[in-house]
Scaffold this motif. Structure first.
Motif, mmCIF file in Angstrom:
data_model
loop_
_atom_site.group_PDB
_atom_site.id
_atom_site.type_symbol
_atom_site.label_atom_id
_atom_site.label_comp_id
_atom_site.label_asym_id
_atom_site.label_seq_id
_atom_site.Cartn_x
_atom_site.Cartn_y
_atom_site.Cartn_z
ATOM 1 N N LEU A 1 0.856 -1.195 0.000
ATOM 2 C CA LEU A 1 0.000 0.000 0.000
ATOM 3 C C LEU A 1 0.886 1.236 0.000
ATOM 4 O O LEU A 1 1.722 1.408 0.895
ATOM 5 C CB LEU A 1 -0.882 0.010 1.250
ATOM 6 C CG LEU A 1 -1.769 -1.212 1.470
ATOM 7 C CD1 LEU A 1 -2.619 -1.027 2.722
ATOM 8 C CD2 LEU A 1 -2.652 -1.466 0.263
ATOM 9 N N ARG A 2 0.695 2.068 -0.993
ATOM 10 C CA ARG A 2 1.517 3.286 -1.117
ATOM 11 C C ARG A 2 0.603 4.504 -1.276
ATOM 12 O O ARG A 2 0.222 4.854 -2.396
ATOM 13 C CB ARG A 2 2.479 3.147 -2.302
ATOM 14 C CG ARG A 2 3.483 2.021 -2.091
ATOM 15 C CD ARG A 2 4.574 1.981 -3.150
ATOM 16 N NE ARG A 2 5.749 1.307 -2.605
ATOM 17 C CZ ARG A 2 6.938 1.306 -3.162
ATOM 18 N NH1 ARG A 2 7.153 1.934 -4.288
ATOM 19 N NH2 ARG A 2 7.948 0.677 -2.587
ATOM 20 N N PRO A 3 0.242 5.138 -0.186
ATOM 21 C CA PRO A 3 -0.631 6.309 -0.278
ATOM 22 C C PRO A 3 0.140 7.556 -0.707
ATOM 23 O O PRO A 3 1.263 7.769 -0.273
ATOM 24 C CB PRO A 3 -1.144 6.475 1.168
ATOM 25 C CG PRO A 3 -0.107 5.835 2.026
ATOM 26 C CD PRO A 3 0.595 4.786 1.202
ATOM 27 N N SER B 1 4.623 4.755 -8.344
ATOM 28 C CA SER B 1 4.615 5.341 -6.997
ATOM 29 C C SER B 1 5.720 6.384 -6.829
ATOM 30 O O SER B 1 5.523 7.396 -6.156
ATOM 31 C CB SER B 1 4.662 4.266 -5.906
ATOM 32 O OG SER B 1 5.716 3.370 -6.104
ATOM 33 N N ASP B 2 6.876 6.176 -7.444
ATOM 34 C CA ASP B 2 7.888 7.248 -7.403
ATOM 35 C C ASP B 2 7.335 8.490 -8.112
ATOM 36 O O ASP B 2 7.532 9.621 -7.656
ATOM 37 C CB ASP B 2 9.180 6.810 -8.104
ATOM 38 C CG ASP B 2 10.166 6.100 -7.177
ATOM 39 O OD1 ASP B 2 9.717 5.450 -6.214
ATOM 40 O OD2 ASP B 2 11.388 6.175 -7.419
ATOM 41 N N GLN B 3 6.648 8.266 -9.222
ATOM 42 C CA GLN B 3 6.081 9.406 -9.953
ATOM 43 C C GLN B 3 5.032 10.132 -9.100
ATOM 44 O O GLN B 3 5.019 11.366 -9.035
ATOM 45 C CB GLN B 3 5.454 8.921 -11.263
ATOM 46 C CG GLN B 3 5.068 10.071 -12.162
ATOM 47 C CD GLN B 3 4.480 9.602 -13.468
ATOM 48 O OE1 GLN B 3 4.681 8.452 -13.879
ATOM 49 N NE2 GLN B 3 3.754 10.461 -14.127
ATOM 50 N N PRO C 1 9.746 3.545 3.859
ATOM 51 C CA PRO C 1 9.520 4.609 2.883
ATOM 52 C C PRO C 1 9.548 3.993 1.484
ATOM 53 O O PRO C 1 10.155 2.934 1.292
ATOM 54 C CB PRO C 1 10.727 5.526 3.064
ATOM 55 C CG PRO C 1 11.478 5.060 4.243
ATOM 56 C CD PRO C 1 11.006 3.693 4.604
ATOM 57 N N ILE C 2 8.939 4.664 0.510
ATOM 58 C CA ILE C 2 9.023 4.086 -0.850
ATOM 59 C C ILE C 2 10.389 4.343 -1.469
ATOM 60 O O ILE C 2 10.745 3.712 -2.452
ATOM 61 C CB ILE C 2 7.909 4.605 -1.793
ATOM 62 C CG1 ILE C 2 8.162 6.039 -2.259
ATOM 63 C CG2 ILE C 2 6.524 4.457 -1.190
ATOM 64 C CD1 ILE C 2 7.484 6.337 -3.592
ATOM 65 N N HIS C 3 11.149 5.280 -0.882
ATOM 66 C CA HIS C 3 12.433 5.611 -1.504
ATOM 67 C C HIS C 3 13.511 4.601 -1.157
ATOM 68 O O HIS C 3 13.345 3.744 -0.286
ATOM 69 C CB HIS C 3 12.874 7.019 -1.104
ATOM 70 C CG HIS C 3 13.084 7.235 0.368
ATOM 71 N ND1 HIS C 3 14.146 6.711 1.057
ATOM 72 C CD2 HIS C 3 12.355 7.940 1.278
ATOM 73 C CE1 HIS C 3 14.081 7.098 2.327
ATOM 74 N NE2 HIS C 3 12.991 7.831 2.496
ATOM 75 N N GLY D 1 3.735 -0.645 -10.456
ATOM 76 C CA GLY D 1 3.477 0.035 -9.179
ATOM 77 C C GLY D 1 4.736 0.682 -8.618
ATOM 78 O O GLY D 1 4.684 1.749 -7.999
ATOM 79 N N ASP D 2 5.862 0.036 -8.830
ATOM 80 C CA ASP D 2 7.142 0.591 -8.385
ATOM 81 C C ASP D 2 7.374 1.933 -9.078
ATOM 82 O O ASP D 2 7.670 2.957 -8.441
ATOM 83 C CB ASP D 2 8.247 -0.422 -8.732
ATOM 84 C CG ASP D 2 9.581 -0.088 -8.108
ATOM 85 O OD1 ASP D 2 9.688 0.935 -7.410
ATOM 86 O OD2 ASP D 2 10.540 -0.858 -8.326
ATOM 87 N N ILE D 3 7.200 1.935 -10.380
ATOM 88 C CA ILE D 3 7.498 3.148 -11.161
ATOM 89 C C ILE D 3 6.470 4.245 -10.873
ATOM 90 O O ILE D 3 6.828 5.401 -10.608
ATOM 91 C CB ILE D 3 7.507 2.798 -12.663
ATOM 92 C CG1 ILE D 3 8.640 1.801 -12.958
ATOM 93 C CG2 ILE D 3 7.654 4.066 -13.507
ATOM 94 C CD1 ILE D 3 8.565 1.138 -14.312
HETATM 95 MG MG LIG Z 1 10.926 1.806 -6.099
#
Ligand SMILES: [Mg+2]
Ligand SMILES: NC(=O)C1=CN([C@@H]2O[C@H](COP(=O)(O)OP(=O)(O)OC[C@H]3O[C@@H](n4cnc5c(N)ncnc54)[C@H](O)[C@@H]3O)[C@@H](O)[C@H]2O)C=CC1
Ligand SMILES: CC(C)CC(=O)C(=O)O
Length: 328
Positions: A80-82, A226-228, A254-256, A222-224
């Protein structure tokens, strides 16, 4: 850790090495003792891995294998990435303020399948004698159905709109993905389902990000995306995440990544890590009030003008955490 300890919730903390630090200390990025501790823990708070010193190691020894290995070994299939705009930060978004204002989306990313875990993968030589790299993109229907269900359940608790993002016009994997998502949708007539190709989704995220509510997508997309999405709300240093198994046990991070370009300079924004701790309290430790206290303290610190360099300010990592602590 300082924010969690300040809440005085009686939590017991144990720590273990993972990634480049673990490799340098003992020759493996995910030592058995670390995996064992992760299995025994009620929840895992993860610091990012990644170390340029290790970039030339064989893949199985690279720091990234620590996080990939934990996700796989613990069955953490749901990420989950809000991404939510803080009103006071719309000026920090890469987008015009009127486009960034009001962004409130949740990316539900599948986390243990797709091309990140496909087999076979490797290097070979073509008939023409050229070096070739290959990876396997794959999903089976059960993997798609379980993340689709979580996508619908998540959307149901939000604005009841789910956008499934794929590349079904080209990829067989995505065609199966889309068919299974449509099948699962039959159980969720109250949720409005839409589909979007990932290339268009990348564009829509900068054109009309407010149009998204809940997104469900595969591991790579989703990886790409979410950074965007993080740049749309101001900084990658703001976005937390939860990686959950079927019983709700989770790893929070963190997503980073490890931000090697600023590592060791005291510049990293700690809010993504602090907000990940809040997600941990909410999802795994069933302490929703404590989670809200952290989130409110972060919002107040930002409203007070607290800014690290990624948000155009001058606070150090520690000073930003101090500002959150002061607002707890
Ligand atoms: Mg990533
Ligand atoms: N889950 C994890 O542990 C992840 C690990 N990685 C690893 O991290 C390493 C670096 O990867 P990159 O592609 O550079 O991604 P990254 O997310 O570490 O950094 C991308 C950019 O964002 C900035 N940034 C990241 N976190 C920040 C923060 N808290 N505050 C301010 N700025 C921040 C960095 O300075 C950099 O300019 C690689 O080894 C990669 O494999 C990457 C993503 C996730
Ligand atoms: C190190 C990668 C596998 C992880 C990543 O980029 C992510 O999960 O966002």
């Amino acid at each position: 850790m300082r924010v969690l300890k300040a809440l005085d919730l009686g939590l017991r903390f144990e720590s273990a090495l993972a990634g480049g630090a673990a490799y340098k200390a003992g020759g493996h990025p995910l030592p058995p003792a670390t995996l064992d501790l992760a299995r025994r823990a009620d929840a895992i708070l993860f610091g990012a891995v990644g170390d340029p010193d290790c970039d030339t190691l064989p893949r199985e020894l690279r720091p990234e294998q620590a996080i990939l290995g934990l996700r796989k070994a613990l069955g953490l299939f749901a990420n989950l990435r809000p991404a939510k705009a803080f009103p006071e930060l719309v000026g920090e978004s890469a987008l015009k303020p009127e486009i960034a204002a009001g962004i409130d989306l949740m990316i539900v990313r599948e986390l243990t399948g797709d091309v990140y875990f496909g087999d076979p993968r490797g290097r070979r030589t073509t008939e023409a004698g050229l070096r070739e790299g290959f990876d396997m993109m794959r999903y089976d229907e059960a993997e798609v159905a379980r993340i689709a269900r979580l996508g619908f359940e998540t959307a149901r608790k939000r604005r009841k709109r789910l956008c499934s993002i794929d590349k079904a016009n080209v990829l067989e994997t995505s065609q199966l993905w889309r068919s299974v998502v449509i099948e699962v949708a039959a159980d969720y007539p109250d949720v409005e389902l839409s589909h979007m190709y990932v290339d268009n989704a990348a564009m829509q995220l900068v054109l009309r990000p407010q149009a998204f509510d809940t997104i469900v997508t595969g591991n790579l997309f989703g990886d790409i995306l979410s950074d965007q999405a993080s740049a749309c709300v101001g900084s990658i240093g703001l976005l937390p995440s939860a990686a959950l198994d079927a019983d709700g046990k989770g790893l929070y991070e963190p997503i980073h990544g490890s931000a090697p370009d600023i590592a060791g300079q005291g510049k990293a924004n700690p809010l993504a890590a602090i907000l990940s701790a809040a997600m941990m309290l909410r999802y795994s430790l069933k302490q929703p009030e404590a989670a809200e206290r952290i989130e409110a303290a972060v919002a107040r610190a930002l409203a007070d003008g607290a800014r690290t360099a990624d948000l155009g300010g001058a606070l150090s990592t520690r000073e930003m955490a101090d500002r959150v602590l002061a607002n707890l």
